[in-house]
Design a protein around this motif. Structure first.
Motif, PDB file in Angstrom:
ATOM      1  N   UNK A   1       0.786  -1.231   0.000  1.00  0.00           N
ATOM      2  CA  UNK A   1       0.000   0.000   0.000  1.00  0.00           C
ATOM      3  C   UNK A   1       0.819   1.282   0.000  1.00  0.00           C
ATOM      4  N   UNK A   2       2.137   1.184   0.036  1.00  0.00           N
ATOM      5  CA  UNK A   2       3.012   2.366   0.003  1.00  0.00           C
ATOM      6  C   UNK A   2       3.781   2.393  -1.311  1.00  0.00           C
ATOM      7  N   UNK A   3       4.133   3.613  -1.736  1.00  0.00           N
ATOM      8  CA  UNK A   3       4.868   3.784  -2.984  1.00  0.00           C
ATOM      9  C   UNK A   3       6.310   4.179  -2.663  1.00  0.00           C
ATOM     10  N   UNK A   4       7.256   3.483  -3.299  1.00  0.00           N
ATOM     11  CA  UNK A   4       8.680   3.738  -3.122  1.00  0.00           C
ATOM     12  C   UNK A   4       9.306   3.978  -4.496  1.00  0.00           C
ATOM     13  N   UNK A   5      10.462   4.627  -4.497  1.00  0.00           N
ATOM     14  CA  UNK A   5      11.201   4.841  -5.745  1.00  0.00           C
ATOM     15  C   UNK A   5      12.342   3.833  -5.808  1.00  0.00           C
ATOM     16  N   UNK A   6      12.430   3.133  -6.935  1.00  0.00           N
ATOM     17  CA  UNK A   6      13.502   2.164  -7.149  1.00  0.00           C
ATOM     18  C   UNK A   6      14.826   2.923  -7.280  1.00  0.00           C
ATOM     19  N   UNK A   7      15.858   2.517  -6.531  1.00  0.00           N
ATOM     20  CA  UNK A   7      17.158   3.198  -6.659  1.00  0.00           C
ATOM     21  C   UNK A   7      17.702   3.067  -8.086  1.00  0.00           C
ATOM     22  N   UNK A   8      18.271   4.149  -8.577  1.00  0.00           N
ATOM     23  CA  UNK A   8      18.866   4.123  -9.921  1.00  0.00           C
ATOM     24  C   UNK A   8      20.294   3.609  -9.799  1.00  0.00           C
ATOM     25  N   UNK A   9      20.456   2.316 -10.039  1.00  0.00           N
ATOM     26  CA  UNK A   9      21.804   1.761 -10.068  1.00  0.00           C
ATOM     27  C   UNK A   9      21.826   0.495 -10.901  1.00  0.00           C
ATOM     28  N   UNK A  10      23.016   0.008 -11.168  1.00  0.00           N
ATOM     29  CA  UNK A  10      23.212  -1.141 -12.049  1.00  0.00           C
ATOM     30  C   UNK A  10      22.558  -2.413 -11.499  1.00  0.00           C
ATOM     31  N   UNK A  11      22.410  -2.513 -10.193  1.00  0.00           N
ATOM     32  CA  UNK A  11      21.842  -3.718  -9.582  1.00  0.00           C
ATOM     33  C   UNK A  11      20.415  -3.965 -10.067  1.00  0.00           C
ATOM     34  N   UNK A  12      19.658  -2.890 -10.296  1.00  0.00           N
ATOM     35  CA  UNK A  12      18.259  -3.004 -10.732  1.00  0.00           C
ATOM     36  C   UNK A  12      18.088  -2.403 -12.128  1.00  0.00           C
ATOM     37  N   UNK A  13      19.013  -2.726 -13.021  1.00  0.00           N
ATOM     38  CA  UNK A  13      19.065  -2.026 -14.306  1.00  0.00           C
ATOM     39  C   UNK A  13      18.124  -2.563 -15.381  1.00  0.00           C
ATOM     40  N   UNK A  14      17.409  -3.650 -15.105  1.00  0.00           N
ATOM     41  CA  UNK A  14      16.522  -4.200 -16.136  1.00  0.00           C
ATOM     42  C   UNK A  14      15.179  -4.555 -15.514  1.00  0.00           C
ATOM     43  N   UNK A  15      14.116  -4.012 -16.093  1.00  0.00           N
ATOM     44  CA  UNK A  15      12.761  -4.256 -15.619  1.00  0.00           C
ATOM     45  C   UNK A  15      11.971  -4.827 -16.791  1.00  0.00           C
ATOM     46  N   UNK A  16      11.538  -6.070 -16.642  1.00  0.00           N
ATOM     47  CA  UNK A  16      10.783  -6.748 -17.699  1.00  0.00           C
ATOM     48  C   UNK A  16       9.334  -6.848 -17.258  1.00  0.00           C
ATOM     49  N   UNK A  17       8.442  -6.248 -18.024  1.00  0.00           N
ATOM     50  CA  UNK A  17       7.017  -6.275 -17.694  1.00  0.00           C
ATOM     51  C   UNK A  17       6.480  -7.685 -17.886  1.00  0.00           C
ATOM     52  N   UNK A  18       5.662  -8.141 -16.927  1.00  0.00           N
ATOM     53  CA  UNK A  18       5.179  -9.523 -16.926  1.00  0.00           C
ATOM     54  C   UNK A  18       4.164  -9.796 -18.032  1.00  0.00           C
ATOM     55  N   UNK A  19       3.277  -8.860 -18.320  1.00  0.00           N
ATOM     56  CA  UNK A  19       2.187  -9.114 -19.269  1.00  0.00           C
ATOM     57  C   UNK A  19       2.396  -8.467 -20.631  1.00  0.00           C
ATOM     58  N   UNK A  20       3.621  -8.058 -20.922  1.00  0.00           N
ATOM     59  CA  UNK A  20       3.926  -7.488 -22.234  1.00  0.00           C
ATOM     60  C   UNK A  20       5.406  -7.724 -22.524  1.00  0.00           C
ATOM     61  N   UNK A  21       5.811  -7.558 -23.774  1.00  0.00           N
ATOM     62  CA  UNK A  21       7.221  -7.775 -24.102  1.00  0.00           C
ATOM     63  C   UNK A  21       8.125  -6.579 -23.758  1.00  0.00           C
ATOM     64  N   UNK A  22       7.559  -5.546 -23.155  1.00  0.00           N
ATOM     65  CA  UNK A  22       8.327  -4.329 -22.888  1.00  0.00           C
ATOM     66  C   UNK A  22       9.402  -4.548 -21.826  1.00  0.00           C
ATOM     67  N   UNK A  23      10.567  -3.948 -22.085  1.00  0.00           N
ATOM     68  CA  UNK A  23      11.688  -4.016 -21.161  1.00  0.00           C
ATOM     69  C   UNK A  23      12.205  -2.598 -20.963  1.00  0.00           C
ATOM     70  N   UNK A  24      12.333  -2.211 -19.703  1.00  0.00           N
ATOM     71  CA  UNK A  24      12.860  -0.900 -19.336  1.00  0.00           C
ATOM     72  C   UNK A  24      14.251  -1.136 -18.771  1.00  0.00           C
ATOM     73  N   UNK A  25      15.253  -0.425 -19.308  1.00  0.00           N
ATOM     74  CA  UNK A  25      16.627  -0.593 -18.840  1.00  0.00           C
ATOM     75  C   UNK A  25      17.153   0.726 -18.301  1.00  0.00           C
ATOM     76  N   UNK A  26      17.982   0.625 -17.269  1.00  0.00           N
ATOM     77  CA  UNK A  26      18.623   1.814 -16.712  1.00  0.00           C
ATOM     78  C   UNK A  26      20.039   1.885 -17.257  1.00  0.00           C
ATOM     79  N   UNK A  27      20.399   3.029 -17.795  1.00  0.00           N
ATOM     80  CA  UNK A  27      21.749   3.254 -18.312  1.00  0.00           C
ATOM     81  C   UNK A  27      22.402   4.389 -17.539  1.00  0.00           C
TER      82      UNK A  27
END
Length: 188
Positions: free
Chosen positions: A55-81
């Motif tokens: 129920x709370x909203x947090x911001x994902x840290x911008x770093x290489x450890x979490x650099x790839x986010x793959x959406x479960x219900x679509x082919x979209x991939x968000x990458x951090x550079x």
């Protein structure tokens, strides 16, 4: 997190026309180095990934450890550079040696009061800018130019093959589908 300070005071995203998010709702996604699916949404105004947990909203840290986010219900991939001018989140449209990326951005436009009785005021709003596309070529990021000829100069190794493919398929740099077809062809 969802507020903007203006000369007239603080506005929440709900008070502002338009949308600061890629999608308003949280979507299930796999974040690199996380063990479970997590509900996320991408804020194109702040260039942050927000996480909904308990129920709370947090911001994902911008770093290489979490650099790839793959959406479960679509082919979209968000990458951090974090590479020189290329810092932030990008959608990876085509992976591979010649990776195609898309940058989405929203800008905040403050309220403009009416100057006189003949003009009306303009409400504060988020304006989605046109996407910007990049090719990764030899570990360098090249912004896709308006002219296909200029883009082809970047692909020296396969230039004649690529030129023939572009000409045969009448590809344009201002069409996302055309850029995806080109990136898939170059990566084969």
């Amino acid at each position: 997190m969802n507020k903007i300070t203006t000369p007239k005071g603080i506005l929440t995203y709900g008070d502002i026309e338009g949308n600061a998010y890629y999608t308003n709702t949280f979507t299930s996604a796999k974040i690199e180095n996380a063990t479970t699916l997590i509900n996320v949404r991408y804020n194109t105004y702040t260039d942050t990934v927000e996480i909904l947990k308990d129920g709370s909203i947090y911001v994902l840290p911008k770093n290489e450890k979490y650099s790839k986010i793959s959406y479960a219900n679509s082919p979209e991939v968000l990458v951090y550079l974090n590479s020189g001018e290329m810092e932030g989140y990008y959608f990876e449209l085509v992976p591979g040696k010649y990776r195609l990326l898309k940058k989405l951005k929203a800008e905040f436009r403050p309220e403009v009061p009416a100057v006189n009785t003949f003009t009306s005021s303009v409400a504060a709003k988020f304006e989605n800018l046109n996407p910007v596309y990049y090719f990764e070529i030899n570990n360098q990021f090249v912004k896709v130019p308006k002219n296909m000829k200029d883009l082809l100069q970047e692909f020296i190794e396969k230039k004649s093959e690529i030129e023939a493919f572009v000409k045969a398929n009448k590809l344009k740099t201002n069409q996302e589908g055309d850029l995806i077809r080109l990136a898939k062809f170059i990566n084969n």
